[in-house]
Design a protein around this motif. Structure first.
Motif, PDB file in Angstrom:
ATOM      1  N   MET B   1      35.604  37.791   4.656  1.00  0.00           N
ATOM      2  CA  MET B   1      34.919  36.977   5.669  1.00  0.00           C
ATOM      3  C   MET B   1      34.965  35.510   5.233  1.00  0.00           C
ATOM      4  O   MET B   1      34.694  35.191   4.080  1.00  0.00           O
ATOM      5  N   LYS B   2      35.252  34.634   6.192  1.00  0.00           N
ATOM      6  CA  LYS B   2      35.356  33.209   5.859  1.00  0.00           C
ATOM      7  C   LYS B   2      34.031  32.634   5.371  1.00  0.00           C
ATOM      8  O   LYS B   2      32.968  33.026   5.841  1.00  0.00           O
ATOM      9  N   ASN B   3      34.146  31.665   4.466  1.00  0.00           N
ATOM     10  CA  ASN B   3      32.979  31.074   3.829  1.00  0.00           C
ATOM     11  C   ASN B   3      33.266  29.581   3.595  1.00  0.00           C
ATOM     12  O   ASN B   3      33.824  29.202   2.568  1.00  0.00           O
ATOM     13  N   LEU B   4      32.890  28.767   4.597  1.00  0.00           N
ATOM     14  CA  LEU B   4      33.333  27.368   4.593  1.00  0.00           C
ATOM     15  C   LEU B   4      32.181  26.394   4.762  1.00  0.00           C
ATOM     16  O   LEU B   4      31.230  26.674   5.501  1.00  0.00           O
ATOM     17  N   ILE B   5      32.325  25.244   4.109  1.00  0.00           N
ATOM     18  CA  ILE B   5      31.509  24.081   4.446  1.00  0.00           C
ATOM     19  C   ILE B   5      32.465  22.967   4.848  1.00  0.00           C
ATOM     20  O   ILE B   5      33.336  22.566   4.065  1.00  0.00           O
ATOM     21  N   ALA B  80      45.995  30.853  -4.827  1.00  0.00           N
ATOM     22  CA  ALA B  80      45.764  32.300  -4.738  1.00  0.00           C
ATOM     23  C   ALA B  80      44.779  32.769  -5.809  1.00  0.00           C
ATOM     24  O   ALA B  80      43.987  33.689  -5.583  1.00  0.00           O
ATOM     25  N   GLN B  81      44.818  32.115  -6.970  1.00  0.00           N
ATOM     26  CA  GLN B  81      43.959  32.548  -8.080  1.00  0.00           C
ATOM     27  C   GLN B  81      42.616  31.823  -8.126  1.00  0.00           C
ATOM     28  O   GLN B  81      41.740  32.196  -8.924  1.00  0.00           O
ATOM     29  N   ALA B  82      42.461  30.797  -7.289  1.00  0.00           N
ATOM     30  CA  ALA B  82      41.227  29.989  -7.349  1.00  0.00           C
ATOM     31  C   ALA B  82      40.025  30.803  -6.879  1.00  0.00           C
ATOM     32  O   ALA B  82      40.128  31.635  -5.982  1.00  0.00           O
ATOM     33  N   LYS B  83      38.881  30.532  -7.512  1.00  0.00           N
ATOM     34  CA  LYS B  83      37.626  31.195  -7.122  1.00  0.00           C
ATOM     35  C   LYS B  83      36.900  30.384  -6.057  1.00  0.00           C
ATOM     36  O   LYS B  83      36.024  30.896  -5.355  1.00  0.00           O
ATOM     37  N   GLY B  84      37.227  29.095  -5.964  1.00  0.00           N
ATOM     38  CA  GLY B  84      36.634  28.217  -4.961  1.00  0.00           C
ATOM     39  C   GLY B  84      37.577  27.055  -4.711  1.00  0.00           C
ATOM     40  O   GLY B  84      38.324  26.669  -5.622  1.00  0.00           O
ATOM     41  N   ILE B 104      51.745  24.701   0.987  1.00  0.00           N
ATOM     42  CA  ILE B 104      50.537  25.438   0.621  1.00  0.00           C
ATOM     43  C   ILE B 104      49.537  25.582   1.768  1.00  0.00           C
ATOM     44  O   ILE B 104      48.437  26.080   1.556  1.00  0.00           O
ATOM     45  N   LEU B 105      49.900  25.154   2.971  1.00  0.00           N
ATOM     46  CA  LEU B 105      48.979  25.375   4.088  1.00  0.00           C
ATOM     47  C   LEU B 105      48.710  26.874   4.270  1.00  0.00           C
ATOM     48  O   LEU B 105      47.560  27.298   4.427  1.00  0.00           O
ATOM     49  N   ASP B 106      49.781  27.669   4.218  1.00  0.00           N
ATOM     50  CA  ASP B 106      49.603  29.116   4.377  1.00  0.00           C
ATOM     51  C   ASP B 106      48.751  29.695   3.246  1.00  0.00           C
ATOM     52  O   ASP B 106      47.907  30.561   3.473  1.00  0.00           O
ATOM     53  N   SER B 107      48.972  29.200   2.035  1.00  0.00           N
ATOM     54  CA  SER B 107      48.210  29.705   0.885  1.00  0.00           C
ATOM     55  C   SER B 107      46.726  29.427   1.060  1.00  0.00           C
ATOM     56  O   SER B 107      45.882  30.276   0.772  1.00  0.00           O
ATOM     57  N   ILE B 108      46.405  28.227   1.525  1.00  0.00           N
ATOM     58  CA  ILE B 108      44.992  27.867   1.707  1.00  0.00           C
ATOM     59  C   ILE B 108      44.382  28.735   2.809  1.00  0.00           C
ATOM     60  O   ILE B 108      43.273  29.253   2.678  1.00  0.00           O
ATOM     61  N   ARG B 109      45.121  28.907   3.920  1.00  0.00           N
ATOM     62  CA  ARG B 109      44.611  29.718   5.024  1.00  0.00           C
ATOM     63  C   ARG B 109      44.348  31.153   4.559  1.00  0.00           C
ATOM     64  O   ARG B 109      43.309  31.735   4.873  1.00  0.00           O
ATOM     65  N   GLU B 110      45.297  31.697   3.792  1.00  0.00           N
ATOM     66  CA  GLU B 110      45.120  33.075   3.293  1.00  0.00           C
ATOM     67  C   GLU B 110      43.908  33.185   2.373  1.00  0.00           C
ATOM     68  O   GLU B 110      43.139  34.144   2.450  1.00  0.00           O
ATOM     69  N   ALA B 111      43.748  32.190   1.500  1.00  0.00           N
ATOM     70  CA  ALA B 111      42.599  32.211   0.584  1.00  0.00           C
ATOM     71  C   ALA B 111      41.295  32.180   1.380  1.00  0.00           C
ATOM     72  O   ALA B 111      40.362  32.944   1.119  1.00  0.00           O
ATOM     73  N   ILE B 112      41.250  31.294   2.373  1.00  0.00           N
ATOM     74  CA  ILE B 112      40.038  31.185   3.200  1.00  0.00           C
ATOM     75  C   ILE B 112      39.787  32.494   3.950  1.00  0.00           C
ATOM     76  O   ILE B 112      38.661  33.001   3.979  1.00  0.00           O
ATOM     77  N   THR B 116      37.623  33.228  -0.060  1.00  0.00           N
ATOM     78  CA  THR B 116      37.429  32.192  -1.082  1.00  0.00           C
ATOM     79  C   THR B 116      36.568  31.066  -0.512  1.00  0.00           C
ATOM     80  O   THR B 116      36.904  30.507   0.533  1.00  0.00           O
ATOM     81  N   PRO B 117      35.439  30.730  -1.164  1.00  0.00           N
ATOM     82  CA  PRO B 117      34.593  29.652  -0.643  1.00  0.00           C
ATOM     83  C   PRO B 117      35.369  28.332  -0.606  1.00  0.00           C
ATOM     84  O   PRO B 117      36.055  27.982  -1.578  1.00  0.00           O
ATOM     85  N   TYR B 118      35.252  27.628   0.506  1.00  0.00           N
ATOM     86  CA  TYR B 118      35.989  26.375   0.713  1.00  0.00           C
ATOM     87  C   TYR B 118      35.007  25.273   1.074  1.00  0.00           C
ATOM     88  O   TYR B 118      34.097  25.486   1.868  1.00  0.00           O
ATOM     89  N   LEU B 119      35.248  24.100   0.495  1.00  0.00           N
ATOM     90  CA  LEU B 119      34.543  22.886   0.899  1.00  0.00           C
ATOM     91  C   LEU B 119      35.570  21.857   1.351  1.00  0.00           C
ATOM     92  O   LEU B 119      36.560  21.616   0.642  1.00  0.00           O
ATOM     93  N   GLY B 120      35.343  21.269   2.509  1.00  0.00           N
ATOM     94  CA  GLY B 120      36.157  20.130   2.937  1.00  0.00           C
ATOM     95  C   GLY B 120      35.239  18.968   3.249  1.00  0.00           C
ATOM     96  O   GLY B 120      34.140  19.166   3.778  1.00  0.00           O
ATOM     97  N   THR B 121      35.687  17.760   2.896  1.00  0.00           N
ATOM     98  CA  THR B 121      34.962  16.562   3.330  1.00  0.00           C
ATOM     99  C   THR B 121      35.974  15.657   4.029  1.00  0.00           C
ATOM    100  O   THR B 121      37.092  15.481   3.545  1.00  0.00           O
ATOM    101  N   SER B 122      35.576  15.126   5.175  1.00  0.00           N
ATOM    102  CA  SER B 122      36.389  14.140   5.897  1.00  0.00           C
ATOM    103  C   SER B 122      37.819  14.661   6.139  1.00  0.00           C
ATOM    104  O   SER B 122      37.993  15.602   6.914  1.00  0.00           O
TER     105      SER B 122
END
Lengths: 235, 235
Positions: B1-5, B80-84, B104-112, B116-122
């Motif tokens: 399940m996605k987990n984003l800020i 792929a190996q990142a915890k956050g 790495i766009l696909d890699s980030i999307r798959e992780a999300i 994998t908890p994701y934070l984006g700013t701006s």
């Protein structure tokens, strides 16, 4: 010889469309009654017809009329035969996308190089620079390239805005944005304040209008240049 | 399940980097000590190392550390190996260009998508939307595409700014720009004011933070939505 007016904006606050420029335009388009208008930038998404009507109304005040390029079947031929050209403001991405789709960037460059008088405002000024990388517009369309006419040897930043010392907003200032541009690009940028324009005539580039301009050269501190200064040194 | 800020800004006026978000981030990255940082947006053109050091300093305050993706030989594997994951702000064009170059766009999307908890700013929030067409940034680089992660079913406009009724500047307001976007695109846009963020958790999209947000849907008048509202209806 090139004959251009590259204006920061079409309209000053509290004044009509092109009003502050009409005297200048009367001289600029002196020899001809009809100017070909490129309405592709579609400010606010308005139609080509509506936009052309606005430009026509302003030009009527100096005894000239406007015809929209969308009224011609062959836009390349329309440009080659035009006695004067005006590209209006709006969204630079939308404008450049359509110029590429209609394959008329080369036609406009050739017309300018052969002396056809040209007026650009805002987005229509941006495209006179080497690239559109210093537009302020939102990238609402993906154009085939950011390369533009390159009829002046630098980039334009129209509607240049000085930083507001009282702002609490954390978005980048215009100056910061142009500094970031120079982390990836080397050409100079002219920050053209509203009310100013660049005049290219008789082989000279001059800053005209009421405001000074801010010049950003790669690896230099930004600096001011007075109105009525010669800009030939920038290349 | 996605987990984003998905935050409008990293920094509020008069406050330190990420300061207003630290309590939230402590919970968000609760289970792990190390977060992978994507510094590609390079605010002000600073180096990846300098930017990573700034992020690391903030995360240290909540007992966590940051590692920059540029420190790894294989960025796809690092993701792929990142915890956050944390993608910082800066220039969205520069960021998206590098994401495409490094594939790495696909890699980030798959992780999300795998939680994998994701934070984006701006800029790091902009890329969560369907496209980057509603960024405020200057197009200082030409990326291969404007398509982004699409991990939320709309576009983001970070640092959303209300029109200034006293302004005499003739550049387009943010609202006008987004209306122009809808002359060419159909997806909704969230105007996310500084201090607000979108939280995606347990299958819900929620508006969080101190400010209400402004919603722009195609062919509708823009409207306000209160903080702590559910955004699931937007798609």
């Amino acid at each position: 010889m090139k004959n251009l007016i590259i204006a920061s904006t079409s309209t000053l606050h509290g004044s009509g469309y092109l009003e502050y420029l009409l005297g200048t335009l009367e001289t600029h388009f002196n020899e001809f009654d009809e100017v070909l208008f490129i309405p592709y930038a579609r400010p606010g998404g308005i139609s080509y017809d509506s936009y052309t009507a606005i430009a026509n109304k302003a030009f009527n005040k100096i005894g000239k009329s406007i015809k929209g390029i969308h009224e011609f079947n062959d836009p390349q031929k329309a440009i080659a035969q035009a006695k004067g050209l005006f590209t209006g403001g709006g969204n630079t991405f939308v404008l450049v996308n359509k110029l590429y789709k209609n394959k008329i960037l080369d036609s406009i460059r050739e017309a300018i190089n052969s002396g056809t008088p040209y007026l650009g405002t805002s987005a229509g000024s941006n495209i006179c620079g080497l690239t559109m990388n210093t537009t302020n517009d939102m990238p609402i369309i993906y154009p085939p390239s950011f390369k533009t006419l390159g009829v002046v040897p630098f980039n334009i930043n129209p509607h240049y805005l000085d930083p507001d010392p009282n702002s609490k907003h954390m978005g980048e200032t215009r100056e910061t944005r142009i500094k970031e541009f120079h982390a990836f690009n080397t050409q100079p940028v002219i920050g053209l304040r509203e009310g100013s324009w660049i005049e290219v005539k008789n082989g000279n580039l001059m800053l005209k209008g009421k405001q000074d301009a801010r010049i950003f050269e790669n690896n230099k501190e930004p600096y001011e240049i007075k109105t009525n200064s010669n800009l030939n040194f920038l290349n």
